[in-house]
Write a protein that holds these residues in place. Structure first.
Motif, PDB file in Angstrom:
ATOM      1  N   LYS A 316      67.347  73.376  56.156  1.00  0.00           N
ATOM      2  CA  LYS A 316      66.351  73.113  57.202  1.00  0.00           C
ATOM      3  C   LYS A 316      67.003  72.756  58.543  1.00  0.00           C
ATOM      4  O   LYS A 316      66.603  73.270  59.593  1.00  0.00           O
ATOM      5  CB  LYS A 316      65.419  71.968  56.766  1.00  0.00           C
ATOM      6  CG  LYS A 316      64.505  72.330  55.602  1.00  0.00           C
ATOM      7  CD  LYS A 316      63.906  71.088  54.952  1.00  0.00           C
ATOM      8  CE  LYS A 316      64.972  70.296  54.251  1.00  0.00           C
ATOM      9  NZ  LYS A 316      64.512  69.112  53.548  1.00  0.00           N
ATOM     10  N   ASP A 335      64.487  62.974  59.445  1.00  0.00           N
ATOM     11  CA  ASP A 335      65.427  61.989  58.885  1.00  0.00           C
ATOM     12  C   ASP A 335      66.201  61.280  60.000  1.00  0.00           C
ATOM     13  O   ASP A 335      66.428  60.072  59.938  1.00  0.00           O
ATOM     14  CB  ASP A 335      66.436  62.681  57.953  1.00  0.00           C
ATOM     15  CG  ASP A 335      65.858  62.968  56.577  1.00  0.00           C
ATOM     16  OD1 ASP A 335      64.786  62.417  56.253  1.00  0.00           O
ATOM     17  OD2 ASP A 335      66.476  63.745  55.824  1.00  0.00           O
ATOM     18  N   ARG A 419      72.216  61.263  50.223  1.00  0.00           N
ATOM     19  CA  ARG A 419      70.908  61.513  49.603  1.00  0.00           C
ATOM     20  C   ARG A 419      70.718  60.612  48.391  1.00  0.00           C
ATOM     21  O   ARG A 419      71.155  60.938  47.279  1.00  0.00           O
ATOM     22  CB  ARG A 419      70.768  62.977  49.213  1.00  0.00           C
ATOM     23  CG  ARG A 419      70.301  63.806  50.395  1.00  0.00           C
ATOM     24  CD  ARG A 419      70.987  65.083  50.477  1.00  0.00           C
ATOM     25  NE  ARG A 419      70.496  65.907  51.573  1.00  0.00           N
ATOM     26  CZ  ARG A 419      71.223  66.851  52.107  1.00  0.00           C
ATOM     27  NH1 ARG A 419      72.439  67.063  51.701  1.00  0.00           N
ATOM     28  NH2 ARG A 419      70.725  67.571  53.083  1.00  0.00           N
ATOM     29  N   ARG A 439      57.701  69.639  43.201  1.00  0.00           N
ATOM     30  CA  ARG A 439      57.303  69.846  44.602  1.00  0.00           C
ATOM     31  C   ARG A 439      56.907  71.272  44.964  1.00  0.00           C
ATOM     32  O   ARG A 439      56.190  71.466  45.952  1.00  0.00           O
ATOM     33  CB  ARG A 439      58.440  69.387  45.526  1.00  0.00           C
ATOM     34  CG  ARG A 439      58.679  67.888  45.428  1.00  0.00           C
ATOM     35  CD  ARG A 439      59.852  67.494  46.300  1.00  0.00           C
ATOM     36  NE  ARG A 439      60.108  66.059  46.254  1.00  0.00           N
ATOM     37  CZ  ARG A 439      61.122  65.475  46.868  1.00  0.00           C
ATOM     38  NH1 ARG A 439      61.972  66.199  47.572  1.00  0.00           N
ATOM     39  NH2 ARG A 439      61.286  64.165  46.798  1.00  0.00           N
TER      40      ARG A 439
END
Ligand code: S3P
Length: 480
Positions: A316, A335, A419, A439
């Motif tokens: 992304k 983020d 993460r 998801r």
């Protein structure tokens, strides 16, 4: 205290929740058996049905629950006119006072009783002689409470999660700025968040503050300024001008209602103005966006941004930067916005505050992006796990889901340690696989475009995103 809340609507329900949470014994009264049954299935406090317009019903209620310490009349007349006002407000108040003579009464009225149209600031000592019959009936009900040494809360226009006519009408394209000779700058509007209205009722009752109190936020704002600011925030054209609507139920007024008297007793609003509520209430914007129809004939307005969603390691940020460069857009990464504001890393936020707090920060950052345009927004992989974020994401732009195989995601995420979700007991590849299962249906449901990136270079993915977005926005522009 034993408290009766008559009317469990938008404000009454919130007030009942607050009283219950503070340890009081609460009886919520609704007008029908069905609504009582529905509510009592959801609430920890007791709910009973009673038609307060009937003296016999109220006297039965008294027999059923016995003496009480206080009651709040916050029933609504629904969409009724003067007859309904007479029955629910005036007769209802009389019946309650007759059956519960020991109780301290609080009547919730409306700032519409101030008929001023000159833009003046009004307080509780200002004339309140409304020209409409409905307004006069409100005053009569107010006087019943005052004559029993009770209190009157004059509530401004109520909004909150699930209800904001200002925003809903604007999003649906039916807003108009009302201007006339008396108010060339547009009329002043007075508002209160439902949570603040409820906290004011709790405050008045627990302090037994007798007399009249205006319950309104701190802002002095015209409808004109409000709508223009809202239009900018939602990337919409400014609404046009329209003549005042003489048929408005609350009457057409132009005045600033002051909350100084209530504030001086120690109450203050959590949301001092409408725009801070749009940012700080986690549900408000999202709940209104989800009320707005989104059909082919009447598509939901989408801001001219590109949003990238997908799991950690799907590219992304990298693809997003390339897309931004191609289109001359700005680039932001949710983020990074979170870590900038928190002044600490994502693993530290997870460790110190927990994941739920991280998710709240993530949703707040998304609300801060309202008003943006020509921006590529790379989002954290879990942003779609919070249902409240979905209507906002949809409104904020064209959504692309970058997909990649578990193996590729595992390889890409192996080298860095930032993460926290991949640092648990479970091997990262197993965790990633599980996250995909959980998801993927949500990514799929919100995405306008889905790109499987395994066989593509990042340049190629970026090309696909940019060109699809161009097409999407050019089509929508021609359809509006
Ligand atoms: C998360 C993804 C991360 C970050 C946080 C939680 C997730 O963002 O928001 O570690 O729940 O998938 P990236 O997808 O940019 O790594």
């Amino acid at each position: 205290m034993k408290i009766l809340l008559i009317g469990c609507g938008f404000v009454g329900e919130r007030a009942a929740d607050l009283f219950h949470a503070a340890g009081h014994e609460v009886f919520g009264i609704t007008h029908s058996l069905e609504s009582a049954a529905r509510l009592s299935a959801q609430k920890p406090w007791k709910v009973l049905a009673c038609n307060i317009a009937s003296a016999a019903d109220v006297s039965d209620l008294r027999k059923q629950i016995g003496a009480i310490d206080a009651f709040i009349h916050c029933a609504s007349s629904s969409k009724g006119g003067a007859e309904m006002y007479q029955a629910v407000y005036v007769d209802g108040m009389k019946h309650l006072l007759a059956s519960f003579p020991e109780a301290w009464p609080l009547y919730t009225s409306s700032t519409s009783v101030y008929p001023q149209i000159d833009g003046s600031t009004v307080d509780e000592t200002s004339p309140a002689e409304p020209p409409k019959e409905t307004g006069r009936l409100l005053r009569e009900a107010e006087n019943l409470a005052l004559n029993h040494q009770g209190a009157v809360a004059r509530l401004a226009g109520i909004y909150g999660a699930g209800r904001s006519f200002l925003l809903k009408n604007l999003l649906e394209g039916s807003s108009g700025i009302e201007i006339n000779e008396g108010a060339p700058e547009g009329r002043l509007i007075n508002q209160i968040h439902a949570d603040d209205a409820a906290s004011a009722l709790v405050h008045l009752l627990t302090q037994k503050l007798t007399g009249i109190y205006n319950v309104v936020d701190d802002a002095k704002m015209t409808q004109h300024d409000c709508l223009l600011k809202l239009a900018a925030l939602f990337n919409l054209p400014a609404p046009g001008i329209k003549p005042p609507d003489a048929a408005r139920k609350r009457g057409w007024t132009h005045k600033h209602v002051c909350n100084g008297k209530l504030r001086a007793t120690g109450w203050s609003p959590q949301f001092p103005d409408y725009f801070s509520a749009l940012q700080d209430d986690p549900d408000l914007v999202s709940s209104i966006l989800s009320l707005v129809t989104d059909t082919e004939e009447q598509p939901l307005h989408r801001a001219e941004n590109i949003i990238l969603i997908g799991l950690m390691g799907s590219g992304k940020s990298t693809v997003g930067r390339i897309v931004a460069h191609k289109l001359g857009f700005q680039f932001v990464d949710t983020d990074h916005l979170i870590t900038d504001q928190a002044r600490c890393s994502i693993p530290d936020i997870f460790a110190r505050e927990g994941e739920a707090s991280f998710r709240r920060r993530e949703s707040a950052v998304l609300r801060q992006l309202l008003g943006r345009k020509h921006t590529v927004i790379a989002t954290g992989g879990g942003i779609i796990t919070q249902p409240v974020n979905l209507p906002l994401l949809k409104h904020l732009g064209f959504i692309t889901w970058l997909e990649a195989s578990t193996e590729l995601l595992a390889r890409r995420t192996a080298s860095n340690n930032d993460r926290p979700l991949l640092r648990g007991e479970e091997p990262p590849i197993v965790k990633l696989h599980r996250l995909i299962q959980e998801r993927a249906p949500i990514y799929k449901s919100v995405a306008d475009l889905r790109i499987l990136t395994d066989e593509l270079t990042q340049q190629e993915s970026a090309y696909g995103v940019a060109e699809s977005a161009r097409l999407f926005f050019s089509k929508r522009q021609s359809s509006v």
